[in-house]
Design an enzyme around this catalytic site. Structure first.
Site, PDB file in Angstrom:
ATOM      1  N   VAL A  77       0.729  -1.009   0.027  1.00  0.00           N
ATOM      2  CA  VAL A  77      -0.083  -0.033  -0.140  1.00  0.00           C
ATOM      3  C   VAL A  77       0.932   1.144  -0.011  1.00  0.00           C
ATOM      4  O   VAL A  77       1.733   1.283   0.855  1.00  0.00           O
ATOM      5  CB  VAL A  77      -0.837  -0.142   1.326  1.00  0.00           C
ATOM      6  CG1 VAL A  77      -1.848   1.242   1.124  1.00  0.00           C
ATOM      7  CG2 VAL A  77      -1.670  -1.186   1.130  1.00  0.00           C
ATOM      8  N   LEU A  86      -7.109  -0.066   3.096  1.00  0.00           N
ATOM      9  CA  LEU A  86      -6.814  -0.584   1.538  1.00  0.00           C
ATOM     10  C   LEU A  86      -6.168  -1.980   1.856  1.00  0.00           C
ATOM     11  O   LEU A  86      -6.194  -2.994   0.887  1.00  0.00           O
ATOM     12  CB  LEU A  86      -6.015   0.315   1.039  1.00  0.00           C
ATOM     13  CG  LEU A  86      -6.662   1.835   0.421  1.00  0.00           C
ATOM     14  CD1 LEU A  86      -5.699   2.580  -0.270  1.00  0.00           C
ATOM     15  CD2 LEU A  86      -8.019   1.173  -0.273  1.00  0.00           C
ATOM     16  N   TYR A 118      -1.520  -8.660  10.038  1.00  0.00           N
ATOM     17  CA  TYR A 118      -2.297  -9.921   9.632  1.00  0.00           C
ATOM     18  C   TYR A 118      -3.045 -10.663  10.621  1.00  0.00           C
ATOM     19  O   TYR A 118      -3.961 -11.150  10.455  1.00  0.00           O
ATOM     20  CB  TYR A 118      -1.277 -10.712   8.704  1.00  0.00           C
ATOM     21  CG  TYR A 118      -0.744 -10.157   7.615  1.00  0.00           C
ATOM     22  CD1 TYR A 118      -1.776  -9.946   6.518  1.00  0.00           C
ATOM     23  CD2 TYR A 118       0.795  -9.552   7.519  1.00  0.00           C
ATOM     24  CE1 TYR A 118      -1.332  -9.444   5.190  1.00  0.00           C
ATOM     25  CE2 TYR A 118       1.152  -8.983   6.433  1.00  0.00           C
ATOM     26  CZ  TYR A 118       0.183  -8.882   5.171  1.00  0.00           C
ATOM     27  OH  TYR A 118       0.517  -8.086   4.214  1.00  0.00           O
TER      28      TYR A 118
END
Length: 137
Positions: A77, A86, A118
């Site tokens: 990103v 995003l 994550y």
């Protein structure tokens, strides 16, 4: 904001630019040219690109056998758009493609320092007695 989300591989120049500004290029193991990294992206099983107007601002890709294994890699990103959701949108789109294809086993290569991001999305580190392994030749 209204962004364009597409599963089309971006053109070389926007891809190389995002690879550079996102810092992902510095995290690569091995010595690869931007052209080689772009070829890798074009050979992916599936990818997602997000644009703000003409500018590529986010990208992620997967390699897969299309049946039961997939590997998410090269999620990036643009720094000026980080923290806006995003990256999450890219991951959710990649996972949705896996669900549509019946793929249940999804692995992930993460850039240094991004593990918490994550984990928030449901990924877990491998168990200590079943570590992933790699070799750079």
């Amino acid at each position: 904001m209204n962004y364009l989300v597409t599963d089309k591989t971006p053109e070389y120049k926007p891809f190389a630019h995002l690879h550079e500004v996102s810092g992902l290029l510095k995290n690569k193991k091995g010595n690869y040219t931007q052209e080689q990294l772009y070829t890798a992206a074009t050979n992916s099983w599936y990818c997602l690109s997000i644009y703000d107007g003409e500018s590529l601002i986010a990208f992620g890709r997967m390699i897969s056998d299309g049946v039961y294994q997939a590997l998410i890699c090269d999620v990036m990103v643009d720094p000026s758009y980080q923290g806006t959701g995003l990256g999450k949108e890219i991951i959710e789109g990649l996972l949705q493609k896996c669900q549509q294809s019946g793929i249940q086993s999804i692995q992930l290569f993460s850039a240094k320092g991004k593990q918490q991001f994550y984990k928030k999305l449901g990924f877990q580190e491998r168990e200590a007695d079943a570590p992933g392994m790699s070799i750079v030749i």
